[in-house]
Write an enzyme that holds these catalytic residues in place. Structure first.
Site, mmCIF file in Angstrom:
data_model
loop_
_atom_site.group_PDB
_atom_site.id
_atom_site.type_symbol
_atom_site.label_atom_id
_atom_site.label_comp_id
_atom_site.label_asym_id
_atom_site.label_seq_id
_atom_site.Cartn_x
_atom_site.Cartn_y
_atom_site.Cartn_z
ATOM 1 N N TYR A 1 -19.823 -11.501 15.230
ATOM 2 C CA TYR A 1 -19.050 -12.222 14.214
ATOM 3 C C TYR A 1 -18.563 -11.302 13.095
ATOM 4 O O TYR A 1 -17.625 -11.650 12.376
ATOM 5 C CB TYR A 1 -19.896 -13.325 13.579
ATOM 6 C CG TYR A 1 -20.138 -14.548 14.421
ATOM 7 C CD1 TYR A 1 -19.820 -14.582 15.772
ATOM 8 C CD2 TYR A 1 -20.699 -15.688 13.860
ATOM 9 C CE1 TYR A 1 -20.063 -15.703 16.545
ATOM 10 C CE2 TYR A 1 -20.949 -16.824 14.618
ATOM 11 C CZ TYR A 1 -20.630 -16.820 15.963
ATOM 12 O OH TYR A 1 -20.878 -17.940 16.715
ATOM 13 N N LYS B 1 -29.678 -10.468 25.047
ATOM 14 C CA LYS B 1 -29.100 -10.298 26.389
ATOM 15 C C LYS B 1 -29.203 -8.825 26.744
ATOM 16 O O LYS B 1 -28.230 -8.121 26.987
ATOM 17 C CB LYS B 1 -27.640 -10.768 26.411
ATOM 18 C CG LYS B 1 -27.056 -10.874 27.831
ATOM 19 C CD LYS B 1 -27.745 -11.928 28.682
ATOM 20 C CE LYS B 1 -27.039 -12.068 30.038
ATOM 21 N NZ LYS B 1 -27.717 -13.026 30.922
ATOM 22 N N ASP C 1 -26.290 -19.284 16.575
ATOM 23 C CA ASP C 1 -25.321 -20.353 16.346
ATOM 24 C C ASP C 1 -25.363 -21.342 17.501
ATOM 25 O O ASP C 1 -25.408 -22.566 17.317
ATOM 26 C CB ASP C 1 -23.929 -19.728 16.222
ATOM 27 C CG ASP C 1 -22.949 -20.627 15.484
ATOM 28 O OD1 ASP C 1 -23.330 -21.722 15.054
ATOM 29 O OD2 ASP C 1 -21.776 -20.211 15.350
ATOM 30 N N ASP D 1 -27.315 -25.370 17.604
ATOM 31 C CA ASP D 1 -26.555 -26.582 17.915
ATOM 32 C C ASP D 1 -27.109 -27.261 19.161
ATOM 33 O O ASP D 1 -27.187 -28.494 19.232
ATOM 34 C CB ASP D 1 -25.075 -26.248 18.114
ATOM 35 C CG ASP D 1 -24.332 -26.115 16.794
ATOM 36 O OD1 ASP D 1 -24.993 -26.192 15.745
ATOM 37 O OD2 ASP D 1 -23.107 -25.920 16.811
#
Length: 409
Positions: A181, A232, A288, A292
């Protein structure tokens, strides 16, 4: 005497001529009488309702803060300031300089949401979300705390099987300032075939990983002593370094049990067996997504608060749910995420634990009395709107004082 009917900014006049969300959108039924204790502490809170339902839930959170504070001898001066699309319409930029200045000078920032379809096609520097990224960078907040808790009263609201969700109590700690980001280079260009391409950089430095990992280890030590780091590392070099640094730091915390999961496995396990998790540490994008996804465990994103903290200075406290354009203006949204964000503001931002507990106990009392907003409504409970839910939370706060006062007589 202070009433719950209006928003005020203490001794400082609001420098912007814009419609105050907190002044007009919430009308409580309780009077905040003279403080239960003479105010001994004073704090300035920068209130940034922003866009969409931020203008519905933040007024509730402000009045809950005001009452909880008055009962603990705390006086709040609230300064309402524009951010996001509201600021774009007002002054042409998503984060006005005055908003940023006041936020830096405050003791904490209470934020609603940014974003609206009207501004979706703006260039990136004029998108509402840019204001949030700029605010985080300017306040140097790097640790995003997102608790996921299934309250006993809401176990029937979960999207999972009841036995799967029951007893879940986990905390996602998300790094905010690095990763895909924020890292550079990024942008748009054309390739050798003349096609337009967009690109971002996924990178983390050792110091960025160490910074957030130490926060996570210290919090895990205070919770149940389990830390799961999500990455990852099979593919991404940034994740390979992430895992290396977290593994290295683990030797400094022998009391914390450390595990590592790949993001895809973590997402699966989060809905398959969420009780295995205590504290989850991850990067900006994975956090993020996971938070959610985790909203479905308690049953609604309208229940999820968050805190963004730095090493010093004001933190940012906001509900996770965003501006929710399709729900705005209908008085149906759940203010509990904003109210619980106010509790996190008290606990993590101001170190006012007693006031934070008052708010959390009031939320539980409202649920015990059977009130639910539409997103968590189940048969046998009373469905109410955002304003009514706010009024009931204020009643519970007030009733707790009345009950305790009566017991002392």
């Amino acid at each position: 005497m202070t009433g719950v009917r209006g928003f005020h900014v203490g001794s400082t006049q609001n420098p912007f001529a814009f419609a105050s969300a907190t002044k007009h959108n919430f009308r409580g039924v309780c009077l905040i009488r003279c403080a239960a204790n003479t105010p001994k502490k004073r704090y300035t809170i920068a209130v940034l309702p922003g866009d969409g339902i931020g203008n519905e839930v933040i007024p509730v959170a402000v009045e809950v803060l005001r009452l909880a504070g008055s009962l603990e001898g705390i006086y709040f001066s609230f300064e309402e300031l524009p951010i996001g699309g509201v600021a774009l319409d007002l002054v042409g930029v998503p984060l006005p300089g005055e908003t940023l200045t006041r936020a830096k000078q405050s003791d904490a920032v209470l934020l609603g949401a940014v974003g609206w379809p009207k501004w979706d096609n703006n260039p990136k520097h004029l998108k509402p979300i840019t204001a949030l990224l700029q605010l985080r960078a300017a306040l140097e907040v790097f640790a995003n705390l997102r608790p996921i808790t299934v309250l006993p009263q809401l176990v029937n609201s979960t999207y999972l099987r009841k036995e799967t969700a029951e007893g879940v109590d986990l905390l996602i700690i998300r790094e905010l300032t690095g990763g895909i980001y924020n890292a550079h280079p990024r942008g748009f260009t054309t390739n050798e075939q003349g096609e337009e391409i967009g690109f971002c950089t996924e990178s983390y430095s050792a110091s960025e990983v160490d910074h957030i990992a130490r926060v996570a280890f210290n919090i895990a030590k205070q919770r149940r002593g389990k830390l799961c780091s999500v990455d990852k590392a099979t593919i991404l070099e940034g994740s390979m370094l992430w895992r290396k640094r977290v593994t290295s730091m683990a030797s400094e915390y022998p009391e914390v049990e450390v595990s590592h999961l790949l993001i895809d496995t973590a997402a699966m396990d989060l809905v398959r067996h969420p009780r295995q998790f205590d504290t989850i540490l991850t990067g900006v994008m994975f956090g993020d997504i996971l938070s959610d996804l985790a909203a479905m465990i308690p049953g609604s994103v309208g229940l999820l608060p968050s805190a963004a903290l730095g090493d010093s200075g004001p933190g940012i406290f906001e509900p996770v749910h965003g501006s929710a354009p399709k729900h705005y203006g209908k008085d149906t949204v759940n203010p509990m995420a904003a109210v619980l964000s106010a509790a996190m503001l008290l606990r993590y931002g101001l170190k006012e634990e007693n006031a934070a507990k008052r708010i959390e106990e009031a939320v539980c009392d409202v649920l015990d009395r059977g009130f639910r907003t539409r997103d968590i409504h189940t048969p046998g409970t009373t469905c109410v709107g955002c304003r009514r839910m706010g009024e009931e939370i204020l009643r519970s706060l007030d009733a707790k004082v009345s009950a305790s006062t009566k017991s002392l007589v």
